[in-house]
Structure formats: C-alpha cells, structure tokens
Design a protein around this motif. Structure first.
Motif, PDB file in Angstrom:
ATOM      1  N   GLU A  31       1.016  -1.137   0.087  1.00  0.00           N
ATOM      2  CA  GLU A  31       0.176  -0.046   0.104  1.00  0.00           C
ATOM      3  C   GLU A  31       0.893   1.204   0.212  1.00  0.00           C
ATOM      4  O   GLU A  31       2.007   1.181   0.240  1.00  0.00           O
ATOM      5  CB  GLU A  31      -1.053   0.017   1.289  1.00  0.00           C
ATOM      6  N   PRO A  32       0.431   2.395  -0.382  1.00  0.00           N
ATOM      7  CA  PRO A  32       1.363   3.770  -0.284  1.00  0.00           C
ATOM      8  C   PRO A  32       1.790   3.810   0.853  1.00  0.00           C
ATOM      9  O   PRO A  32       3.143   4.313   0.840  1.00  0.00           O
ATOM     10  CB  PRO A  32       0.266   4.527  -0.807  1.00  0.00           C
ATOM     11  N   PHE A  33       1.697   3.358   2.096  1.00  0.00           N
ATOM     12  CA  PHE A  33       2.246   3.994   3.267  1.00  0.00           C
ATOM     13  C   PHE A  33       3.000   2.637   3.807  1.00  0.00           C
ATOM     14  O   PHE A  33       3.488   2.528   4.820  1.00  0.00           O
ATOM     15  CB  PHE A  33       1.248   4.364   4.328  1.00  0.00           C
ATOM     16  N   THR A  34       3.156   1.671   2.883  1.00  0.00           N
ATOM     17  CA  THR A  34       3.995   0.504   3.546  1.00  0.00           C
ATOM     18  C   THR A  34       5.427   1.111   3.714  1.00  0.00           C
ATOM     19  O   THR A  34       5.937   2.036   3.201  1.00  0.00           O
ATOM     20  CB  THR A  34       4.043  -0.732   2.398  1.00  0.00           C
ATOM     21  N   PHE A  35       6.065   0.290   4.583  1.00  0.00           N
ATOM     22  CA  PHE A  35       7.530   0.660   4.850  1.00  0.00           C
ATOM     23  C   PHE A  35       8.333   0.733   3.742  1.00  0.00           C
ATOM     24  O   PHE A  35       9.159   1.800   3.783  1.00  0.00           O
ATOM     25  CB  PHE A  35       8.145  -0.503   6.046  1.00  0.00           C
ATOM     26  N   ALA A  36       8.332  -0.081   2.737  1.00  0.00           N
ATOM     27  CA  ALA A  36       9.225   0.068   1.596  1.00  0.00           C
ATOM     28  C   ALA A  36       9.078   1.320   0.837  1.00  0.00           C
ATOM     29  O   ALA A  36      10.009   1.895   0.095  1.00  0.00           O
ATOM     30  CB  ALA A  36       9.067  -1.040   0.526  1.00  0.00           C
ATOM     31  N   ALA A  37       7.922   2.042   0.952  1.00  0.00           N
ATOM     32  CA  ALA A  37       7.620   3.191   0.403  1.00  0.00           C
ATOM     33  C   ALA A  37       7.843   4.608   1.018  1.00  0.00           C
ATOM     34  O   ALA A  37       7.750   5.616   0.606  1.00  0.00           O
ATOM     35  CB  ALA A  37       6.212   3.273  -0.227  1.00  0.00           C
ATOM     36  N   SER A  38       8.115   4.485   2.178  1.00  0.00           N
ATOM     37  CA  SER A  38       8.388   5.388   3.501  1.00  0.00           C
ATOM     38  C   SER A  38       9.587   5.933   2.857  1.00  0.00           C
ATOM     39  O   SER A  38      10.784   5.441   2.502  1.00  0.00           O
ATOM     40  CB  SER A  38       8.372   5.012   4.792  1.00  0.00           C
ATOM     41  N   PRO A  39       9.969   7.139   3.650  1.00  0.00           N
ATOM     42  CA  PRO A  39      11.216   7.821   3.295  1.00  0.00           C
ATOM     43  C   PRO A  39      12.176   6.965   4.032  1.00  0.00           C
ATOM     44  O   PRO A  39      12.045   6.115   4.867  1.00  0.00           O
ATOM     45  CB  PRO A  39      10.933   9.168   4.180  1.00  0.00           C
ATOM     46  N   LEU A  40      13.531   7.439   3.817  1.00  0.00           N
ATOM     47  CA  LEU A  40      14.749   6.508   4.206  1.00  0.00           C
ATOM     48  C   LEU A  40      14.653   6.957   5.679  1.00  0.00           C
ATOM     49  O   LEU A  40      14.437   7.880   6.369  1.00  0.00           O
ATOM     50  CB  LEU A  40      15.913   7.135   3.674  1.00  0.00           C
ATOM     51  N   SER A  41      15.028   5.778   6.730  1.00  0.00           N
ATOM     52  CA  SER A  41      15.237   5.987   7.803  1.00  0.00           C
ATOM     53  C   SER A  41      16.192   7.030   8.480  1.00  0.00           C
ATOM     54  O   SER A  41      17.241   6.842   7.915  1.00  0.00           O
ATOM     55  CB  SER A  41      15.468   4.543   8.513  1.00  0.00           C
ATOM     56  N   ASN A  42      15.820   7.386   9.619  1.00  0.00           N
ATOM     57  CA  ASN A  42      16.799   8.491  10.075  1.00  0.00           C
ATOM     58  C   ASN A  42      17.550   7.901  11.404  1.00  0.00           C
ATOM     59  O   ASN A  42      18.379   8.621  12.095  1.00  0.00           O
ATOM     60  CB  ASN A  42      16.271   9.625  10.483  1.00  0.00           C
ATOM     61  N   ALA A  43      17.402   6.344  11.435  1.00  0.00           N
ATOM     62  CA  ALA A  43      18.063   5.938  12.610  1.00  0.00           C
ATOM     63  C   ALA A  43      19.530   5.835  12.637  1.00  0.00           C
ATOM     64  O   ALA A  43      20.067   6.347  13.782  1.00  0.00           O
ATOM     65  CB  ALA A  43      17.667   4.430  12.673  1.00  0.00           C
ATOM     66  N   PRO A  44      20.326   5.718  11.530  1.00  0.00           N
ATOM     67  CA  PRO A  44      21.936   6.101  11.770  1.00  0.00           C
ATOM     68  C   PRO A  44      22.180   7.237  12.102  1.00  0.00           C
ATOM     69  O   PRO A  44      22.967   7.223  13.199  1.00  0.00           O
ATOM     70  CB  PRO A  44      22.138   5.737  10.140  1.00  0.00           C
ATOM     71  N   ASP A  45      21.471   8.513  11.768  1.00  0.00           N
ATOM     72  CA  ASP A  45      21.811   9.941  12.226  1.00  0.00           C
ATOM     73  C   ASP A  45      21.548  10.218  13.622  1.00  0.00           C
ATOM     74  O   ASP A  45      22.119  10.486  14.503  1.00  0.00           O
ATOM     75  CB  ASP A  45      20.954  10.706  11.403  1.00  0.00           C
ATOM     76  N   LEU A  47      21.375   7.423  15.926  1.00  0.00           N
ATOM     77  CA  LEU A  47      22.288   6.486  16.885  1.00  0.00           C
ATOM     78  C   LEU A  47      23.639   7.069  16.864  1.00  0.00           C
ATOM     79  O   LEU A  47      24.447   6.764  17.992  1.00  0.00           O
ATOM     80  CB  LEU A  47      22.291   5.222  16.354  1.00  0.00           C
ATOM     81  N   ALA A  48      24.020   7.959  15.862  1.00  0.00           N
ATOM     82  CA  ALA A  48      25.441   8.809  15.855  1.00  0.00           C
ATOM     83  C   ALA A  48      25.542   9.776  16.618  1.00  0.00           C
ATOM     84  O   ALA A  48      26.462  10.547  16.713  1.00  0.00           O
ATOM     85  CB  ALA A  48      25.633   9.028  14.536  1.00  0.00           C
ATOM     86  N   VAL A  49      24.215  10.269  17.455  1.00  0.00           N
ATOM     87  CA  VAL A  49      24.389  11.577  18.303  1.00  0.00           C
ATOM     88  C   VAL A  49      25.464  11.427  19.281  1.00  0.00           C
ATOM     89  O   VAL A  49      26.291  12.137  19.676  1.00  0.00           O
ATOM     90  CB  VAL A  49      23.078  11.873  18.687  1.00  0.00           C
ATOM     91  N   SER A  50      25.285  10.228  19.934  1.00  0.00           N
ATOM     92  CA  SER A  50      26.567  10.035  21.106  1.00  0.00           C
ATOM     93  C   SER A  50      26.537   8.454  21.164  1.00  0.00           C
ATOM     94  O   SER A  50      25.719   7.885  21.021  1.00  0.00           O
ATOM     95  CB  SER A  50      26.001  10.726  22.592  1.00  0.00           C
ATOM     96  N   LYS A  51      27.665   8.280  22.221  1.00  0.00           N
ATOM     97  CA  LYS A  51      27.751   6.640  22.533  1.00  0.00           C
ATOM     98  C   LYS A  51      26.540   6.310  23.282  1.00  0.00           C
ATOM     99  O   LYS A  51      25.991   5.322  23.249  1.00  0.00           O
ATOM    100  CB  LYS A  51      28.978   6.438  23.461  1.00  0.00           C
ATOM    101  N   ARG A  52      25.954   7.210  24.251  1.00  0.00           N
ATOM    102  CA  ARG A  52      24.663   6.949  25.064  1.00  0.00           C
ATOM    103  C   ARG A  52      23.664   6.778  24.302  1.00  0.00           C
ATOM    104  O   ARG A  52      22.994   5.629  24.436  1.00  0.00           O
ATOM    105  CB  ARG A  52      24.687   7.902  26.005  1.00  0.00           C
ATOM    106  N   TRP A  53      23.283   7.478  23.421  1.00  0.00           N
ATOM    107  CA  TRP A  53      22.117   7.415  22.453  1.00  0.00           C
ATOM    108  C   TRP A  53      22.438   6.138  21.668  1.00  0.00           C
ATOM    109  O   TRP A  53      21.349   5.459  21.476  1.00  0.00           O
ATOM    110  CB  TRP A  53      22.060   8.604  21.318  1.00  0.00           C
ATOM    111  N   ASN A  54      23.405   5.814  21.244  1.00  0.00           N
ATOM    112  CA  ASN A  54      23.635   4.420  20.303  1.00  0.00           C
ATOM    113  C   ASN A  54      23.618   3.364  21.395  1.00  0.00           C
ATOM    114  O   ASN A  54      22.927   2.289  20.996  1.00  0.00           O
ATOM    115  CB  ASN A  54      25.110   4.421  20.026  1.00  0.00           C
TER     116      ASN A  54
END
Length: 108
Positions: A31-45, A47-54
């Motif tokens: 469907e249009p809102f399936t995960f494959a069609a969603s914007p790229l994840s910002n998880a790497p950004d 998790l890179a904020v700090s060691k604690r956040w990671n």
C-alpha cells in the motif's frame, strides 16, 4: 540543550518513539504507506548523536525486522552472529518479523 541529565528510562522512551516502525506501517502490504515506500530511515543519524544514544537506541532498532530478499536475509543472519550482537542479546529484542518475498519455494 544537552540530554546529559535526562534519565536513561526517559531517553529510551523518546528514542523508541523516534526509532520504532509503527504497527500500521509494519503491517501494510503493498500500500502507499508500506515501509518500503516510506522515506529513508534516520536511525543511523539518531544513533550517531552520542555513545549513550547509540547504546540505548540500538536495541530498539531490533524490535521489528523486514526481510525483503535473500541478500537482506543473509546480512541479517550475519549480523545476528557478530560477537557484539550476541553479547547484547539483540536477537532477543526481535518482536516482529516480516518476510516479503523470495521464499515462496520454501513454503509450498
């Protein structure tokens, strides 16, 4: 503003909101809102904020996994075998697994 004085439990709640895949998105199928069609994840950004956040956020990313093809599945299996993953028991954090395609010959 620093998150240095924010308790780990509160930071985990905030990161969970930012890093988790909503159930409706995870369950959407072609469907249009399936995960494959969603914007790229910002998880790497995030998790890179700090060691604690990671360290707090990494286990949250393992809550839901979507396997789309054999190479994706192989990468996931290899990640589960890494010593750091085993030590953190990230595989035990998996709550939702979605297998999309490439496996029909196994389920006949």
């Amino acid at each position: 503003m620093s998150t240095e004085h924010v308790p780990d439990e509160l930071l985990e709640t905030i990161l969970n909101y930012a890093l988790s895949i909503p159930s409706a998105t995870f369950e959407a199928w072609r469907e249009p809102f399936t995960f494959a069609a969603s914007p790229l994840s910002n998880a790497p950004d995030i998790l890179a904020v700090s060691k604690r956040w990671n360290s707090i956020g990494t286990p949250l990313v393992w809550d839901a996994v979507i396997l789309r093809n054999p190479p994706n599945t192989k990468s996931f299996a290899e990640a589960l075998q890494k010593p750091q993953t085993k030590q953190l028991r990230l595989g035990s954090r998996l709550r939702r697994l979605r297998i999309e395609s490439g496996y029909s010959h196994f389920v006949k």
